[in-house]
Design a protein around this motif. Sequence first.
Motif, PDB file in Angstrom:
ATOM      1  N   ALA A 184     -41.851  24.911 -31.518  1.00 42.70           N
ATOM      2  CA  ALA A 184     -43.232  25.277 -31.189  1.00 42.70           C
ATOM      3  C   ALA A 184     -43.657  24.656 -29.866  1.00 42.70           C
ATOM      4  O   ALA A 184     -44.377  25.281 -29.071  1.00 42.70           O
ATOM      5  N   TYR A 185     -43.221  23.423 -29.610  1.00 46.10           N
ATOM      6  CA  TYR A 185     -43.552  22.789 -28.332  1.00 46.10           C
ATOM      7  C   TYR A 185     -42.964  23.578 -27.161  1.00 46.10           C
ATOM      8  O   TYR A 185     -43.662  23.871 -26.187  1.00 46.10           O
ATOM      9  N   HIS A 186     -41.688  23.936 -27.258  1.00 43.25           N
ATOM     10  CA  HIS A 186     -41.054  24.680 -26.170  1.00 43.25           C
ATOM     11  C   HIS A 186     -41.642  26.080 -26.048  1.00 43.25           C
ATOM     12  O   HIS A 186     -41.804  26.591 -24.926  1.00 43.25           O
ATOM     13  N   ALA A 187     -41.969  26.707 -27.170  1.00 41.65           N
ATOM     14  CA  ALA A 187     -42.562  28.040 -27.132  1.00 41.65           C
ATOM     15  C   ALA A 187     -43.910  27.994 -26.431  1.00 41.65           C
ATOM     16  O   ALA A 187     -44.249  28.882 -25.642  1.00 41.65           O
ATOM     17  N   ARG A 188     -44.672  26.962 -26.710  1.00 42.05           N
ATOM     18  CA  ARG A 188     -45.975  26.824 -26.039  1.00 42.05           C
ATOM     19  C   ARG A 188     -45.795  26.701 -24.533  1.00 42.05           C
ATOM     20  O   ARG A 188     -46.538  27.307 -23.752  1.00 42.05           O
TER      21      ARG A 188
END
Length: 205
Positions: A184-188
Amino acid sequence: MFGTFRTILAALVVLQHFSPARLVGSMAVFAFFTLSGFLMTMLMDTAYRGRPEAFALNRFLRLYPHYWLAMAITAVLLLAGVAGSRPFIGLPDSVGGWAAALLYVNYWQTSPQLLPTAWAVTNEIVFYVLIGLGLSKTPGRTLLWFLVSLVYSVLAADYAPKNADLNYFLPSAASLPFALGALAYHARGLIDRRWAPVFAAYRPW
């Protein structure tokens, strides 16, 4: 905001242990792991980028002093004759048991256990170390971690649905929520970089 949310999740876990009703303790634990995966990946990508030793020291100071204090208080109460809330709670009866307790590895030590609920923090430490070593450093690496964890979780749920170790307690079971948080961090970040110019140019008025 994240700190408040994590506090609420921790409170739900405590209520799960003290309430006769089945609440959302298990879901709260996995949600806590997901937040940890997000936050630890963010820290390694920002404040501690290129400084894994500083990250390790920060995690140690945030976790171990509080844990050792709780362990000391529990040991004093047991020595004073206060009975544990579960029959397997007690002072370790071997050098290995004490070593496991001091290191947070309470779930794998044989009974008696001093602080059995520390199994969850053991899982946190396992993934703090792995994330500190670069497990979630890149989006591709994190996606691979997520997919492997997803396959494991599906197989464990399908072939051993009643095995609490494989589905809940062990670090392998905690891998999926940690990976999800890191992903989720990288997707954000990818969304921000790709769509920020579009959002900035859009003026509905």
